[in-house]
Design a protein around this motif. Structure first.
Motif, PDB file in Angstrom:
ATOM      1  N   LYS A  26      -6.848  15.654  -6.281  1.00  0.00           N
ATOM      2  CA  LYS A  26      -7.057  15.646  -7.729  1.00  0.00           C
ATOM      3  C   LYS A  26      -5.798  16.044  -8.491  1.00  0.00           C
ATOM      4  O   LYS A  26      -5.818  16.190  -9.714  1.00  0.00           O
ATOM      5  CB  LYS A  26      -8.214  16.586  -8.094  1.00  0.00           C
ATOM      6  CG  LYS A  26      -9.563  16.091  -7.578  1.00  0.00           C
ATOM      7  CD  LYS A  26     -10.664  17.043  -7.942  1.00  0.00           C
ATOM      8  CE  LYS A  26     -12.013  16.502  -7.473  1.00  0.00           C
ATOM      9  NZ  LYS A  26     -13.088  17.484  -7.635  1.00  0.00           N
ATOM     10  N   GLY A  27      -4.736  16.310  -7.742  1.00  0.00           N
ATOM     11  CA  GLY A  27      -3.476  16.661  -8.379  1.00  0.00           C
ATOM     12  C   GLY A  27      -3.270  18.156  -8.557  1.00  0.00           C
ATOM     13  O   GLY A  27      -2.234  18.587  -9.074  1.00  0.00           O
ATOM     14  N   ALA A  28      -4.243  18.961  -8.155  1.00  0.00           N
ATOM     15  CA  ALA A  28      -4.093  20.422  -8.280  1.00  0.00           C
ATOM     16  C   ALA A  28      -3.049  20.908  -7.282  1.00  0.00           C
ATOM     17  O   ALA A  28      -3.020  20.456  -6.140  1.00  0.00           O
ATOM     18  CB  ALA A  28      -5.429  21.103  -8.021  1.00  0.00           C
ATOM     19  N   GLN A  29      -2.209  21.835  -7.737  1.00  0.00           N
ATOM     20  CA  GLN A  29      -1.162  22.349  -6.853  1.00  0.00           C
ATOM     21  C   GLN A  29      -1.289  23.855  -6.663  1.00  0.00           C
ATOM     22  O   GLN A  29      -1.701  24.579  -7.574  1.00  0.00           O
ATOM     23  CB  GLN A  29       0.212  22.035  -7.430  1.00  0.00           C
ATOM     24  CG  GLN A  29       0.542  20.562  -7.460  1.00  0.00           C
ATOM     25  CD  GLN A  29       2.045  20.313  -7.570  1.00  0.00           C
ATOM     26  OE1 GLN A  29       2.848  21.034  -6.968  1.00  0.00           O
ATOM     27  NE2 GLN A  29       2.418  19.287  -8.321  1.00  0.00           N
ATOM     28  N   LEU A  30      -0.894  24.301  -5.494  1.00  0.00           N
ATOM     29  CA  LEU A  30      -0.888  25.726  -5.170  1.00  0.00           C
ATOM     30  C   LEU A  30       0.436  26.062  -4.505  1.00  0.00           C
ATOM     31  O   LEU A  30       1.044  25.213  -3.854  1.00  0.00           O
ATOM     32  CB  LEU A  30      -2.004  26.050  -4.173  1.00  0.00           C
ATOM     33  CG  LEU A  30      -3.453  25.949  -4.651  1.00  0.00           C
ATOM     34  CD1 LEU A  30      -4.382  26.028  -3.457  1.00  0.00           C
ATOM     35  CD2 LEU A  30      -3.757  27.084  -5.615  1.00  0.00           C
ATOM     36  N   ARG A  31       0.846  27.305  -4.673  1.00  0.00           N
ATOM     37  CA  ARG A  31       2.039  27.801  -3.981  1.00  0.00           C
ATOM     38  C   ARG A  31       1.660  29.071  -3.238  1.00  0.00           C
ATOM     39  O   ARG A  31       1.165  30.028  -3.843  1.00  0.00           O
ATOM     40  CB  ARG A  31       3.163  28.103  -4.977  1.00  0.00           C
ATOM     41  CG  ARG A  31       3.931  26.885  -5.434  1.00  0.00           C
ATOM     42  CD  ARG A  31       5.053  27.316  -6.387  1.00  0.00           C
ATOM     43  NE  ARG A  31       6.086  26.309  -6.502  1.00  0.00           N
ATOM     44  CZ  ARG A  31       6.009  25.264  -7.309  1.00  0.00           C
ATOM     45  NH1 ARG A  31       4.948  25.089  -8.041  1.00  0.00           N
ATOM     46  NH2 ARG A  31       7.005  24.396  -7.376  1.00  0.00           N
ATOM     47  N   ASP A  86       0.842  -1.200   0.000  1.00  0.00           N
ATOM     48  CA  ASP A  86       0.000   0.000   0.000  1.00  0.00           C
ATOM     49  C   ASP A  86       0.873   1.244   0.000  1.00  0.00           C
ATOM     50  O   ASP A  86       1.820   1.349   0.773  1.00  0.00           O
ATOM     51  CB  ASP A  86      -0.912   0.010   1.228  1.00  0.00           C
ATOM     52  CG  ASP A  86      -1.747   1.277   1.289  1.00  0.00           C
ATOM     53  OD1 ASP A  86      -2.211   1.722   0.224  1.00  0.00           O
ATOM     54  OD2 ASP A  86      -1.929   1.821   2.392  1.00  0.00           O
ATOM     55  N   ASP A  87       0.546   2.159  -0.874  1.00  0.00           N
ATOM     56  CA  ASP A  87       1.344   3.378  -0.994  1.00  0.00           C
ATOM     57  C   ASP A  87       0.407   4.581  -0.986  1.00  0.00           C
ATOM     58  O   ASP A  87      -0.211   4.908  -1.997  1.00  0.00           O
ATOM     59  CB  ASP A  87       2.157   3.331  -2.295  1.00  0.00           C
ATOM     60  CG  ASP A  87       3.058   4.546  -2.439  1.00  0.00           C
ATOM     61  OD1 ASP A  87       3.377   5.165  -1.408  1.00  0.00           O
ATOM     62  OD2 ASP A  87       3.430   4.871  -3.579  1.00  0.00           O
ATOM     63  N   PHE A  88       0.283   5.198   0.157  1.00  0.00           N
ATOM     64  CA  PHE A  88      -0.605   6.351   0.284  1.00  0.00           C
ATOM     65  C   PHE A  88       0.245   7.609   0.385  1.00  0.00           C
ATOM     66  O   PHE A  88       0.973   7.809   1.348  1.00  0.00           O
ATOM     67  CB  PHE A  88      -1.464   6.212   1.549  1.00  0.00           C
ATOM     68  CG  PHE A  88      -2.429   7.330   1.772  1.00  0.00           C
ATOM     69  CD1 PHE A  88      -3.414   7.620   0.832  1.00  0.00           C
ATOM     70  CD2 PHE A  88      -2.376   8.087   2.924  1.00  0.00           C
ATOM     71  CE1 PHE A  88      -4.327   8.644   1.039  1.00  0.00           C
ATOM     72  CE2 PHE A  88      -3.285   9.117   3.143  1.00  0.00           C
ATOM     73  CZ  PHE A  88      -4.256   9.388   2.203  1.00  0.00           C
ATOM     74  N   GLY A  89       0.184   8.417  -0.634  1.00  0.00           N
ATOM     75  CA  GLY A  89       1.004   9.620  -0.617  1.00  0.00           C
ATOM     76  C   GLY A  89       0.570  10.569  -1.716  1.00  0.00           C
ATOM     77  O   GLY A  89      -0.394  10.307  -2.443  1.00  0.00           O
ATOM     78  N   PRO A  90       1.266  11.690  -1.841  1.00  0.00           N
ATOM     79  CA  PRO A  90       0.899  12.676  -2.854  1.00  0.00           C
ATOM     80  C   PRO A  90       1.044  12.121  -4.272  1.00  0.00           C
ATOM     81  O   PRO A  90       1.988  11.394  -4.561  1.00  0.00           O
ATOM     82  CB  PRO A  90       1.896  13.822  -2.604  1.00  0.00           C
ATOM     83  CG  PRO A  90       3.009  13.227  -1.818  1.00  0.00           C
ATOM     84  CD  PRO A  90       2.427  12.103  -1.047  1.00  0.00           C
ATOM     85  N   GLU A  91       0.079  12.452  -5.103  1.00  0.00           N
ATOM     86  CA  GLU A  91       0.118  11.987  -6.498  1.00  0.00           C
ATOM     87  C   GLU A  91      -0.021  13.177  -7.432  1.00  0.00           C
ATOM     88  O   GLU A  91      -1.132  13.561  -7.809  1.00  0.00           O
ATOM     89  CB  GLU A  91      -0.999  10.972  -6.750  1.00  0.00           C
ATOM     90  CG  GLU A  91      -0.822   9.662  -6.012  1.00  0.00           C
ATOM     91  CD  GLU A  91      -1.941   8.678  -6.295  1.00  0.00           C
ATOM     92  OE1 GLU A  91      -2.631   8.831  -7.322  1.00  0.00           O
ATOM     93  OE2 GLU A  91      -2.128   7.759  -5.487  1.00  0.00           O
ATOM     94  N   PRO A  92       1.116  13.780  -7.809  1.00  0.00           N
ATOM     95  CA  PRO A  92       1.043  14.916  -8.743  1.00  0.00           C
ATOM     96  C   PRO A  92       0.613  14.452 -10.129  1.00  0.00           C
ATOM     97  O   PRO A  92       0.736  13.281 -10.473  1.00  0.00           O
ATOM     98  CB  PRO A  92       2.487  15.438  -8.766  1.00  0.00           C
ATOM     99  CG  PRO A  92       3.331  14.281  -8.342  1.00  0.00           C
ATOM    100  CD  PRO A  92       2.498  13.460  -7.407  1.00  0.00           C
ATOM    101  N   ARG A  93       0.080  15.386 -10.889  1.00  0.00           N
ATOM    102  CA  ARG A  93      -0.343  15.064 -12.253  1.00  0.00           C
ATOM    103  C   ARG A  93       0.883  14.745 -13.102  1.00  0.00           C
ATOM    104  O   ARG A  93       1.989  15.177 -12.795  1.00  0.00           O
ATOM    105  CB  ARG A  93      -1.092  16.251 -12.840  1.00  0.00           C
ATOM    106  CG  ARG A  93      -2.458  16.441 -12.198  1.00  0.00           C
ATOM    107  CD  ARG A  93      -3.124  17.709 -12.691  1.00  0.00           C
ATOM    108  NE  ARG A  93      -4.420  17.902 -12.064  1.00  0.00           N
ATOM    109  CZ  ARG A  93      -5.019  19.070 -11.912  1.00  0.00           C
ATOM    110  NH1 ARG A  93      -4.432  20.186 -12.356  1.00  0.00           N
ATOM    111  NH2 ARG A  93      -6.196  19.162 -11.330  1.00  0.00           N
ATOM    112  N   ALA A  94       0.636  13.997 -14.163  1.00  0.00           N
ATOM    113  CA  ALA A  94       1.729  13.617 -15.051  1.00  0.00           C
ATOM    114  C   ALA A  94       2.465  14.868 -15.552  1.00  0.00           C
ATOM    115  O   ALA A  94       1.841  15.828 -15.973  1.00  0.00           O
ATOM    116  CB  ALA A  94       1.171  12.838 -16.243  1.00  0.00           C
ATOM    117  N   GLY A  95       3.774  14.824 -15.447  1.00  0.00           N
ATOM    118  CA  GLY A  95       4.591  15.937 -15.923  1.00  0.00           C
ATOM    119  C   GLY A  95       4.817  17.036 -14.898  1.00  0.00           C
ATOM    120  O   GLY A  95       5.585  17.957 -15.143  1.00  0.00           O
TER     121      GLY A  95
END
Lengths: 171, 165
Positions: B86-91, A159-168
């Motif tokens: 949802k992957g949205a980021q803020l600074r 299980d890996d629960f952590g931040p998932e940034p959008r691709a790129g």
């Protein structure tokens, strides 16, 4: 008999019935305590934050390094989760919806999705924290396997629960 | 007479005694600090800046970053990065009091949120997620206790970084 008299008589009958005999104790079943440690690790991170079930005001309390500590000398973010905390989380968890848990446990996990903690964790019913156990995910498999009586340790460990940034995008 | 009683009952029914006590427990403003972005550093902003007021504007996320794990020295001009589910980021950038805030009418978080403090190459990441709390001080006290982490801090290079679990 006047209507008020009938109401009083009915109330008396109900009261006497409620107090006259105690029900026999029912033994409930619960999933393994021994194998719960692996499940606890998943729940601590996903559910046991200080602003969720790692807080003292919750019916379901998840103790551990990310939230509520069992020992008054420990602090969140301090030493790793202790055996006493795993035990406390286990006791708290199996006390939620215990009759259904017993049925699920006795039936090798069948109907697990209706057990309140899993139902809420999966987002099947109202849950302030949203969906924390996505059906089919490693975390979900971990909890389901525990309820079925045979813990999938690989699922729990993966299980890996952590931040998932959008691709790129970086994080 | 009936109207008066009804009005009193309605007024009583609409009060939020727990919230009122929480606001009261924050105490008065610090001497010499005007009400505004620099006031009440380290306090749970969301207590007043929530839907129950009394502040006019609600915050969806707010907090104060200190320089070290103890003491009152703030960490100004620090980047606070936010990543939602949802992957949205803020600074955001901390002000001179070390504080930052996001008005609720500008940002509605998709929980859970992940937080990272950043200055140049150095970063400090919060290891657990925010699930509903709008104030850092809701979980971070000035002093660590069994149900609160210590204050949020960002140490300078050469020291051990990390003020959040």
């Amino acid at each position: 008999m006047k209507p008020t008299g009938r109401v009083a008589l009915a109330a008396l009958a109900l009261l006497s019935n409620a107090c006259s005999k105690s029900e026999a104790a029912v033994e409930l079943r619960a999933p393994s305590r021994v194998e719960f440690s692996a499940v606890s690790s998943v729940l601590e991170l996903r559910c046991g934050g200080l602003d969720c079930h790692g807080g003292p005001a919750r019916s379901l309390r998840v103790f551990g390094v990310y939230g509520l500590r069992w020992d008054g000398r420990d602090v969140p973010g301090g030493r790793d989760t202790t055996p006493e905390e795993v035990e406390a989380s286990y006791q708290s968890l199996i006390s939620i919806d215990p009759e259904r848990l017993s049925r699920v446990s006795a039936d090798a996990g069948r109907g697990a999705e209706t057990w309140l903690p899993l139902s809420k964790g999966r987002g099947r019913e109202a849950h302030e924290g949203g969906t924390r156990l996505v059906p089919g995910s490693a975390a979900d498999q971990c909890v389901l396997s525990w309820l079925s009586g045979k813990v999938d340790f690989d699922a729990c460990a993966s299980d890996d629960f952590g931040p998932e940034p959008r691709a790129g995008e970086d994080w | 007479m009936r109207a008066v009683v009804l009005t009193l009952l309605m007024a009583w029914g609409c009060s939020e005694p727990v919230h009122e006590r929480e606001v009261e427990e924050l105490g008065p403003e610090s001497p010499g600090v005007a009400e505004g972005p620099l006031h009440r550093a380290g306090q749970p902003c969301g207590t007043c800046h929530g839907e129950l007021g009394p502040a006019r504007r609600a915050f969806s996320l707010s907090g104060t970053v200190y320089h070290a794990g103890s003491g009152d020295e703030p960490e100004p001009k620090l980047t606070v990065r936010v990543l939602d589910t949802k992957g949205a980021q803020l600074r955001l950038t901390t002000n001179d009091a070390g504080s930052f805030f996001l008005p609720a009418d500008e940002y509605a978080p998709a929980y859970p949120l992940w937080i990272k403090l950043e200055r140049g190459e150095q970063t400090v990441e919060m290891h657990s997620a925010i699930s509903r709390e709008t104030s850092c001080a809701g979980c971070h006290g000035r002093v660590p206790t069994p149900d609160k982490v210590g204050q949020v801090y960002f140490e300078m290079p050469g020291t051990t970084a990390g003020g959040v679990p």
